[in-house]
Design an enzyme around this catalytic site. Structure first.
Site, PDB file in Angstrom:
ATOM      1  N   HIS A  56       2.577  10.761   0.766  1.00 15.00           N
ATOM      2  CA  HIS A  56       3.515  10.229   1.767  1.00 15.00           C
ATOM      3  C   HIS A  56       4.986  10.351   1.344  1.00 15.00           C
ATOM      4  O   HIS A  56       5.844  10.613   2.180  1.00 15.00           O
ATOM      5  CB  HIS A  56       3.222   8.748   2.038  1.00 15.00           C
ATOM      6  CG  HIS A  56       1.808   8.450   2.414  1.00 15.00           C
ATOM      7  ND1 HIS A  56       1.299   8.695   3.661  1.00 15.00           N
ATOM      8  CD2 HIS A  56       0.777   7.922   1.692  1.00 15.00           C
ATOM      9  CE1 HIS A  56       0.024   8.322   3.712  1.00 15.00           C
ATOM     10  NE2 HIS A  56      -0.334   7.849   2.529  1.00 15.00           N
ATOM     11  N   HIS A 112       0.859  -1.192   0.000  1.00 11.37           N
ATOM     12  CA  HIS A 112       0.000   0.000   0.000  1.00 11.37           C
ATOM     13  C   HIS A 112       0.896   1.243   0.000  1.00 11.37           C
ATOM     14  O   HIS A 112       0.717   2.128  -0.802  1.00 11.37           O
ATOM     15  CB  HIS A 112      -0.952  -0.021   1.201  1.00 11.37           C
ATOM     16  CG  HIS A 112      -1.916   1.132   1.225  1.00 11.37           C
ATOM     17  ND1 HIS A 112      -3.057   1.145   1.989  1.00 11.37           N
ATOM     18  CD2 HIS A 112      -1.907   2.321   0.587  1.00 11.37           C
ATOM     19  CE1 HIS A 112      -3.710   2.299   1.795  1.00 11.37           C
ATOM     20  NE2 HIS A 112      -3.020   3.022   0.956  1.00 11.37           N
ATOM     21  N   GLU A 169       0.446   7.976  -3.677  1.00 10.73           N
ATOM     22  CA  GLU A 169       1.304   7.605  -2.540  1.00 10.73           C
ATOM     23  C   GLU A 169       2.535   8.514  -2.472  1.00 10.73           C
ATOM     24  O   GLU A 169       2.965   8.911  -1.389  1.00 10.73           O
ATOM     25  CB  GLU A 169       1.714   6.133  -2.634  1.00 10.73           C
ATOM     26  CG  GLU A 169       0.561   5.171  -2.382  1.00 10.73           C
ATOM     27  CD  GLU A 169      -0.040   5.316  -0.989  1.00 10.73           C
ATOM     28  OE1 GLU A 169       0.688   5.238   0.002  1.00 10.73           O
ATOM     29  OE2 GLU A 169      -1.281   5.517  -0.904  1.00 10.73           O
TER      30      GLU A 169
HETATM   31  P1  5GP Z   1      -3.766   6.470   1.373  1.00 14.40           P
HETATM   32  O1  5GP Z   1      -4.400   7.832   1.185  1.00 14.40           O
HETATM   33  O2  5GP Z   1      -4.327   5.703   2.531  1.00 14.40           O
HETATM   34  O3  5GP Z   1      -2.284   6.478   1.339  1.00 14.40           O
HETATM   35  O4  5GP Z   1      -4.165   5.661   0.050  1.00 14.40           O
HETATM   36  C1  5GP Z   1      -5.473   5.302  -0.188  1.00 14.40           C
HETATM   37  C2  5GP Z   1      -5.975   5.922  -1.487  1.00 14.40           C
HETATM   38  O5  5GP Z   1      -5.300   5.365  -2.607  1.00 14.40           O
HETATM   39  C3  5GP Z   1      -7.452   5.615  -1.656  1.00 14.40           C
HETATM   40  O6  5GP Z   1      -8.179   6.788  -1.449  1.00 14.40           O
HETATM   41  C4  5GP Z   1      -7.610   5.157  -3.079  1.00 14.40           C
HETATM   42  O7  5GP Z   1      -8.276   6.147  -3.820  1.00 14.40           O
HETATM   43  C5  5GP Z   1      -6.215   5.044  -3.639  1.00 14.40           C
HETATM   44  N1  5GP Z   1      -5.970   3.668  -4.102  1.00 14.40           N
HETATM   45  C6  5GP Z   1      -5.808   3.301  -5.380  1.00 14.40           C
HETATM   46  N2  5GP Z   1      -5.582   1.991  -5.465  1.00 14.40           N
HETATM   47  C7  5GP Z   1      -5.596   1.501  -4.214  1.00 14.40           C
HETATM   48  C8  5GP Z   1      -5.409   0.197  -3.679  1.00 14.40           C
HETATM   49  O8  5GP Z   1      -5.158  -0.800  -4.347  1.00 14.40           O
HETATM   50  N3  5GP Z   1      -5.494   0.090  -2.328  1.00 14.40           N
HETATM   51  C9  5GP Z   1      -5.752   1.163  -1.531  1.00 14.40           C
HETATM   52  N4  5GP Z   1      -5.811   0.960  -0.201  1.00 14.40           N
HETATM   53  N5  5GP Z   1      -5.923   2.407  -1.996  1.00 14.40           N
HETATM   54  C10 5GP Z   1      -5.848   2.575  -3.343  1.00 14.40           C
END
Ligand code: 5GP
Length: 214
Positions: A110, A56, A106
């Site tokens: 981050h 992730h 990402e």
């Molecule tokens: P985070 O903001 O928690 O780092 O990432 C989550 C965001 O990434 C979600 O809002 C979603 O729109 C996007 N995303 C795209 N593909 C994925 C996936 O395979 N898994 C997750 N958890 N988020 C994804």
């Protein structure tokens, strides 16, 4: 009045704050998702589902649970990671959309805040995350303790944490959706050495869980 402003400025427990300085955080969370659990509650693209933990992200975090996001820095450019793109497609797929869109998210949210010490730029960030994934094989580590993908076998949540702790020598964090194990995270120091994770809000899972095979 100045004291109050300073206090408000530093009271950020459990909060995301935007636009901080890269490198201003306490440790990294390295986060993996179990595809079949994630796709149980999200509509995943056809062909993406398989028995696997995939990346992730690598997230800077603070001991108080807050974390910086969307720091100043290099914009995302997929050409910068062309050399590892085939690997990223396998181990860091977006289950819901185009892979580069997920990497761009990402990175912006981050990665930009992660630049410090051994991580000098965007390429380092993705390269290091791939290296961490390959070095600490969560699926293999669980299998060593007979925690295997199955729709029927159940494992107590503490036994999952215990297996990973024994395998890797540090305490991870896990999350569940219902009774499905969905997320495992390891913590790393800013020089990318494994460390035990502190307890963090939002990271809990109890009772019996499955590691679904479908
Ligand atoms: P985070 O903001 O928690 O780092 O990432 C989550 C965001 O990434 C979600 O809002 C979603 O729109 C996007 N995303 C795209 N593909 C994925 C996936 O395979 N898994 C997750 N958890 N988020 C994804």
């Amino acid at each position: 009045i100045i004291t109050i402003i300073l206090l408000i400025g530093t009271t950020k427990a459990g909060m995301i704050y935007e636009g901080g300085d890269p490198g201003d955080f306490d440790f990294y969370l390295f986060v993996e998702q179990w595809i079949y659990s994630f796709c149980d509650t999200q509509s995943c693209l056809p062909g993406k589902e398989r028995e696997a933990f995939t990346i992730h992200g690598l997230w800077p975090n603070n001991n108080d649970g807050s974390y910086p996001s969307f720091c100043k820095g290099q914009p995302f450019d997929v050409d910068e990671i062309a050399d590892i793109e085939p690997q990223l497609d396998t181990i860091w797929p977006s289950l819901t959309g185009p892979n580069p869109d997920f990497w761009a998210h990402e990175w912006s949210k981050h990665g930009t805040c992660s630049i410090t010490g051994p991580l000098a730029d965007l390429h380092d960030y993705f390269f290091a995350t791939v290296h961490i994934y390959q070095t600490y094989n969560i699926t293999g580590g669980l299998a060593q303790f007979n925690i295997l993908p199955s729709d029927n076998a159940t494992y107590s949540a503490p036994s999952v944490v215990d297996a990973l702790s024994k395998q890797f020598g540090v305490t991870p964090l896990i999350q569940c959706t219902g009774n499905r194990l969905v997320t495992v995270a390891f913590c790393l120091t800013k020089d990318l050495k494994l460390m035990s994770c502190p307890a963090l809000n939002g990271w809990s899972c109890s009772g019996n869980v499955i590691l679904p095979a479908t």
